[in-house]
Design a protein around this motif. Structure first.
Motif, PDB file in Angstrom:
ATOM      1  N   PHE A  78       0.982  -1.280   0.040  1.00 51.92           N
ATOM      2  CA  PHE A  78      -0.102   0.105   0.091  1.00 51.92           C
ATOM      3  C   PHE A  78       0.916   1.215  -0.103  1.00 51.92           C
ATOM      4  O   PHE A  78       0.311   2.242  -0.013  1.00 51.92           O
ATOM      5  N   SER A  79       1.987   1.491  -0.091  1.00 52.31           N
ATOM      6  CA  SER A  79       3.064   2.339   0.013  1.00 52.31           C
ATOM      7  C   SER A  79       3.384   2.819  -1.282  1.00 52.31           C
ATOM      8  O   SER A  79       2.901   2.240  -2.517  1.00 52.31           O
ATOM      9  N   ALA A  80       3.814   3.972  -1.310  1.00 50.68           N
ATOM     10  CA  ALA A  80       4.226   4.597  -2.708  1.00 50.68           C
ATOM     11  C   ALA A  80       5.568   3.789  -3.246  1.00 50.68           C
ATOM     12  O   ALA A  80       5.539   3.861  -4.524  1.00 50.68           O
ATOM     13  N   ASN A  81       6.343   3.386  -2.431  1.00 54.18           N
ATOM     14  CA  ASN A  81       7.457   2.510  -3.259  1.00 54.18           C
ATOM     15  C   ASN A  81       6.925   0.867  -2.996  1.00 54.18           C
ATOM     16  O   ASN A  81       7.069   0.356  -2.085  1.00 54.18           O
ATOM     17  N   THR A  82       6.785   0.453  -3.954  1.00 52.35           N
ATOM     18  CA  THR A  82       6.468  -1.064  -4.050  1.00 52.35           C
ATOM     19  C   THR A  82       7.463  -1.730  -4.924  1.00 52.35           C
ATOM     20  O   THR A  82       7.473  -1.941  -6.023  1.00 52.35           O
ATOM     21  N   PRO A  83       8.550  -2.338  -4.108  1.00 56.40           N
ATOM     22  CA  PRO A  83       9.750  -2.792  -5.013  1.00 56.40           C
ATOM     23  C   PRO A  83       9.188  -4.194  -5.549  1.00 56.40           C
ATOM     24  O   PRO A  83       9.870  -4.762  -6.549  1.00 56.40           O
ATOM     25  N   LEU A  84       8.313  -4.823  -5.061  1.00 56.71           N
ATOM     26  CA  LEU A  84       8.023  -6.100  -5.682  1.00 56.71           C
ATOM     27  C   LEU A  84       6.869  -6.115  -6.627  1.00 56.71           C
ATOM     28  O   LEU A  84       6.110  -7.261  -6.932  1.00 56.71           O
ATOM     29  N   ALA A  85       6.188  -4.845  -6.838  1.00 58.01           N
ATOM     30  CA  ALA A  85       5.137  -4.775  -7.952  1.00 58.01           C
ATOM     31  C   ALA A  85       5.815  -5.179  -9.092  1.00 58.01           C
ATOM     32  O   ALA A  85       6.867  -5.084  -9.682  1.00 58.01           O
ATOM     33  N   PRO A  86       4.743  -5.823 -10.014  1.00 60.61           N
ATOM     34  CA  PRO A  86       5.138  -6.387 -11.268  1.00 60.61           C
ATOM     35  C   PRO A  86       5.613  -5.196 -12.363  1.00 60.61           C
ATOM     36  O   PRO A  86       6.501  -5.349 -13.052  1.00 60.61           O
ATOM     37  N   SER A  87       5.080  -4.108 -12.099  1.00 62.50           N
ATOM     38  CA  SER A  87       5.587  -2.630 -12.954  1.00 62.50           C
ATOM     39  C   SER A  87       7.278  -2.434 -12.529  1.00 62.50           C
ATOM     40  O   SER A  87       7.955  -2.227 -13.481  1.00 62.50           O
ATOM     41  N   THR A  88       7.450  -2.504 -11.137  1.00 58.43           N
ATOM     42  CA  THR A  88       8.774  -2.100 -10.898  1.00 58.43           C
ATOM     43  C   THR A  88       9.672  -3.082 -11.261  1.00 58.43           C
ATOM     44  O   THR A  88      10.892  -2.834 -11.678  1.00 58.43           O
ATOM     45  N   LEU A  89       9.309  -4.532 -11.140  1.00 61.93           N
ATOM     46  CA  LEU A  89      10.298  -5.563 -11.533  1.00 61.93           C
ATOM     47  C   LEU A  89      10.307  -5.515 -13.022  1.00 61.93           C
ATOM     48  O   LEU A  89      11.725  -5.963 -13.461  1.00 61.93           O
ATOM     49  N   LEU A  90       9.478  -5.287 -13.738  1.00 67.06           N
ATOM     50  CA  LEU A  90       9.815  -5.126 -15.154  1.00 67.06           C
ATOM     51  C   LEU A  90      10.649  -4.000 -15.622  1.00 67.06           C
ATOM     52  O   LEU A  90      11.149  -4.070 -16.508  1.00 67.06           O
ATOM     53  N   ALA A  91      10.432  -2.905 -15.001  1.00 67.08           N
ATOM     54  CA  ALA A  91      11.271  -1.762 -15.277  1.00 67.08           C
ATOM     55  C   ALA A  91      12.676  -1.954 -15.197  1.00 67.08           C
ATOM     56  O   ALA A  91      13.413  -1.568 -15.720  1.00 67.08           O
ATOM     57  N   LYS A  92      13.089  -2.803 -14.064  1.00 69.07           N
ATOM     58  CA  LYS A  92      14.428  -3.092 -13.750  1.00 69.07           C
ATOM     59  C   LYS A  92      15.201  -3.804 -14.898  1.00 69.07           C
ATOM     60  O   LYS A  92      16.298  -3.722 -15.224  1.00 69.07           O
TER      61      LYS A  92
END
Length: 94
Positions: A78-92
């Motif tokens: 629920f936070s603004a920083n979601t390191p395990l979100a699919p969009s975050t993982l795909l962006a890396k």
């Protein structure tokens, strides 16, 4: 004549219990056989050494390449920083 001289004379007169005429050839044959056995044992242990080295390199690579452990909270989704979100993982990875 001393006692030692008499013992040596008596020893020289007694016949040898074994034939020593081929002693040098027998010694060299045993030395050559040990050299061949040593070379054969090196060749025989080569697969074991290669397997051990491959396992060692695999473990070393696994230890070095593991990412550092990150501390995630239960409410991180629920936070603004979601390191395990699919969009975050795909962006890396892109």
């Amino acid at each position: 004549m001393t006692e030692v001289d008499r013992l040596l004379t008596r020893l020289s007169e007694t016949p040898a219990s074994t034939d020593l005429s081929q002693l040098e050839a027998d010694v060299w044959n045993r030395i050559d056989a040990q050299r061949e056995n040593f070379a054969f044992s090196l060749v025989r242990t080569l697969p074991l050494t290669a397997t051990f080295f491959a396992l060692l390199m695999g473990f070393a690579t696994a230890v070095v390449s593991t990412p550092s452990q990150q501390d995630f909270h239960d409410m991180a989704v629920f936070s603004a920083n979601t390191p395990l979100a699919p969009s975050t993982l795909l962006a890396k990875h892109s």
